[in-house]
Scaffold this motif. Sequence first.
Motif, short mmCIF file in Angstrom:
data_model
loop_
_atom_site.label_atom_id
_atom_site.label_comp_id
_atom_site.label_asym_id
_atom_site.label_seq_id
_atom_site.Cartn_x
_atom_site.Cartn_y
_atom_site.Cartn_z
N PHE A 175 0.82 -1.21 0.00
CA PHE A 175 0.00 0.00 0.00
C PHE A 175 0.86 1.26 0.00
CE2 PHE A 175 -3.11 3.07 1.70
CZ PHE A 175 -4.05 2.93 0.69
N LYS A 176 2.04 1.14 0.62
CA LYS A 176 2.97 2.27 0.67
C LYS A 176 3.39 2.72 -0.74
CE LYS A 176 7.40 1.69 2.22
NZ LYS A 176 8.26 2.39 1.28
N ASN A 177 3.47 1.77 -1.66
CA ASN A 177 4.02 2.06 -2.99
C ASN A 177 3.02 2.04 -4.14
OD1 ASN A 177 6.65 2.36 -2.00
ND2 ASN A 177 6.94 0.13 -1.98
N ILE A 178 1.78 1.70 -3.85
CA ILE A 178 0.85 1.51 -4.96
C ILE A 178 0.60 2.83 -5.70
CG2 ILE A 178 -1.27 1.83 -3.58
CD1 ILE A 178 -2.47 -0.51 -5.26
N SER A 179 0.58 2.73 -7.04
CA SER A 179 0.33 3.93 -7.87
C SER A 179 -1.15 4.02 -8.22
CB SER A 179 1.15 3.86 -9.16
OG SER A 179 0.64 2.82 -9.99
N VAL A 180 -1.55 5.20 -8.63
CA VAL A 180 -2.94 5.38 -9.06
C VAL A 180 -3.22 4.48 -10.27
CG1 VAL A 180 -4.60 7.05 -9.99
CG2 VAL A 180 -3.09 7.70 -8.10
N GLY A 181 -2.22 4.34 -11.14
CA GLY A 181 -2.40 3.48 -12.32
C GLY A 181 -2.66 2.03 -11.93
N GLU A 182 -1.91 1.55 -10.93
CA GLU A 182 -2.09 0.16 -10.48
C GLU A 182 -3.45 -0.02 -9.80
OE1 GLU A 182 2.66 -0.82 -9.78
OE2 GLU A 182 1.49 0.15 -8.19
N TRP A 183 -3.88 0.99 -9.09
CA TRP A 183 -5.21 0.96 -8.47
C TRP A 183 -6.30 0.92 -9.56
CZ3 TRP A 183 -7.18 0.47 -3.63
CH2 TRP A 183 -8.51 0.83 -3.44
N ASP A 184 -6.23 1.90 -10.49
CA ASP A 184 -7.28 2.04 -11.50
C ASP A 184 -7.35 0.82 -12.43
OD1 ASP A 184 -8.06 4.48 -10.54
OD2 ASP A 184 -7.02 5.66 -12.07
N ALA A 185 -6.20 0.25 -12.77
CA ALA A 185 -6.19 -0.87 -13.71
C ALA A 185 -6.98 -2.05 -13.16
CB ALA A 185 -4.75 -1.29 -14.02
N VAL A 186 -6.77 -2.36 -11.89
CA VAL A 186 -7.44 -3.52 -11.27
C VAL A 186 -8.93 -3.24 -11.06
CG1 VAL A 186 -7.51 -4.98 -9.21
CG2 VAL A 186 -5.33 -4.48 -10.34
N ILE A 187 -9.23 -2.04 -10.57
CA ILE A 187 -10.64 -1.65 -10.43
C ILE A 187 -11.31 -1.69 -11.81
CG2 ILE A 187 -12.25 0.22 -9.79
CD1 ILE A 187 -10.86 -0.68 -7.30
N GLY A 188 -10.56 -1.24 -12.83
CA GLY A 188 -11.12 -1.14 -14.19
C GLY A 188 -11.54 -2.48 -14.76
N VAL A 189 -10.70 -3.50 -14.61
CA VAL A 189 -11.04 -4.80 -15.20
C VAL A 189 -12.05 -5.54 -14.31
CG1 VAL A 189 -10.18 -7.05 -15.97
CG2 VAL A 189 -8.81 -4.98 -16.36
N HIS A 190 -11.78 -5.64 -13.03
CA HIS A 190 -12.63 -6.48 -12.16
C HIS A 190 -13.98 -5.84 -11.87
CE1 HIS A 190 -9.67 -9.61 -10.97
NE2 HIS A 190 -8.82 -8.68 -11.35
N LEU A 191 -13.99 -4.61 -11.41
CA LEU A 191 -15.25 -3.99 -10.96
C LEU A 191 -15.97 -3.29 -12.11
CD1 LEU A 191 -17.26 -3.29 -8.77
CD2 LEU A 191 -15.75 -1.42 -8.04
N ARG A 192 -15.25 -2.41 -12.80
CA ARG A 192 -15.85 -1.69 -13.92
C ARG A 192 -16.23 -2.69 -15.01
NH1 ARG A 192 -14.21 2.20 -18.07
NH2 ARG A 192 -15.44 4.06 -17.75
N GLY A 193 -15.36 -3.66 -15.29
CA GLY A 193 -15.64 -4.66 -16.32
C GLY A 193 -16.90 -5.46 -16.01
N ALA A 194 -17.01 -5.93 -14.76
CA ALA A 194 -18.20 -6.72 -14.38
C ALA A 194 -19.46 -5.85 -14.49
CB ALA A 194 -18.05 -7.25 -12.97
N PHE A 195 -19.35 -4.59 -14.07
CA PHE A 195 -20.47 -3.65 -14.20
C PHE A 195 -20.85 -3.46 -15.67
CE2 PHE A 195 -20.89 0.97 -15.29
CZ PHE A 195 -22.28 1.05 -15.16
N LEU A 196 -19.86 -3.15 -16.51
CA LEU A 196 -20.16 -2.79 -17.90
C LEU A 196 -20.74 -3.97 -18.68
CD1 LEU A 196 -17.00 -0.61 -18.74
CD2 LEU A 196 -19.38 0.19 -18.58
N VAL A 197 -20.16 -5.16 -18.51
CA VAL A 197 -20.66 -6.32 -19.27
C VAL A 197 -22.05 -6.71 -18.75
CG1 VAL A 197 -20.25 -8.74 -19.90
CG2 VAL A 197 -18.32 -7.13 -19.80
N SER A 198 -22.23 -6.67 -17.42
CA SER A 198 -23.55 -7.00 -16.86
C SER A 198 -24.60 -5.99 -17.33
CB SER A 198 -23.49 -7.00 -15.33
OG SER A 198 -22.55 -7.94 -14.87
N ARG A 199 -24.23 -4.72 -17.36
CA ARG A 199 -25.19 -3.70 -17.79
C ARG A 199 -25.56 -3.89 -19.26
NH1 ARG A 199 -24.11 2.72 -18.33
NH2 ARG A 199 -22.87 1.87 -20.03
N ALA A 200 -24.55 -4.17 -20.08
CA ALA A 200 -24.82 -4.36 -21.51
C ALA A 200 -25.72 -5.58 -21.74
CB ALA A 200 -23.50 -4.51 -22.26
N ALA A 201 -25.57 -6.61 -20.89
CA ALA A 201 -26.30 -7.86 -21.10
C ALA A 201 -27.65 -7.90 -20.38
CB ALA A 201 -25.44 -9.04 -20.63
N PHE A 202 -27.83 -7.05 -19.39
CA PHE A 202 -28.96 -7.20 -18.45
C PHE A 202 -30.32 -7.23 -19.17
CE2 PHE A 202 -31.54 -5.62 -14.71
CZ PHE A 202 -31.39 -6.78 -13.97
#
Length: 261
Positions: free
Chosen positions: A115-142
């Motif tokens: 946590f001491k060294n994590i960058s915003v890019g590393e944070w956003d990338a993981v949120i982007g695929v796991h959370l945003r990705g699940a949201f976006l694909v679910s929304r498109a398919a719902f």
Amino acid sequence: MTDLRFDGRVAIVTGAGHGLGRSHALELAARGAKVVVNDLGGRVDGSAEGGADGGEPPAAAVAAEITAKGGWAVSDTSDVSTEDGAESLVDAAMDRYGRVDVVVNNAGILRDRSFKNISVGEWDAVIGVHLRGAFLVSRAAFGHLREHGYGRIVNTTSPTGLFGNFGQSNLAAATMGVVGLTKSLAIEGASYDVAVNVIAPLAYTRMTEDLLPAESAADLAPKHVTPVVVWLAHEDCPSTGEIYSVGGGRVARVFVAEGPG
Ligand code: ADP
């Protein structure tokens, strides 16, 4: 389990070029589903793979594996973390097969950092695929999932999505967010029989092979997780809004082996 069939059903599996997603795609296809095999073809470390060097993108290889066995599959290389990518993935399913019954959100990346060294890019990338990705694909398919009185979404988290982990604050936040998405979507989907559940698997894949002992590869093979996905994807399964921890028994065995006398 052996008699669960998906004939006439259409399943989208994201991140299905390797590991867990590949295993789910092959099994759903073997049970009669028409499968859209999605994988953007990137490696876990972010470098390119497939296509450019003449090699086949992993999604296409898995789709070819399915069709060679007489199954139905089409490949897709959309990036699920983008709105356009998620929409074009669902459009591909509709264009090719005319319906969507099952979505398995499995695409994932790791950007482990203390946590001491994590960058915003590393944070956003993981949120982007796991959370945003699940949201976006679910929304498109719902909307499509609601059409036939049967729809199933299986979201993938990890043990880190249950307990947190050193160096994985980004993954913990993303996957616990996926739990919140799942529980809310389960409530919104209930009156249409759209069921939404989470699996928290521990599996030996490219994503985890650096973190797990090599001797765990057999116990933690993706094929041990896939039956849970098959069940959660099937119309006979009444579960919704639940979390399934699937660890191949490995965790319990370690506790037994190393616990106090
Ligand atoms: P696991 O089997 O644990 O899911 P893998 O690394 O074997 O781990 O598979 C994860 C897959 O998700 C990889 O094949 C990767 O290319 C894919 N992936 C990662 N990010 C995306 C994305 N934005 N869109 C689609 N697929 C993705």
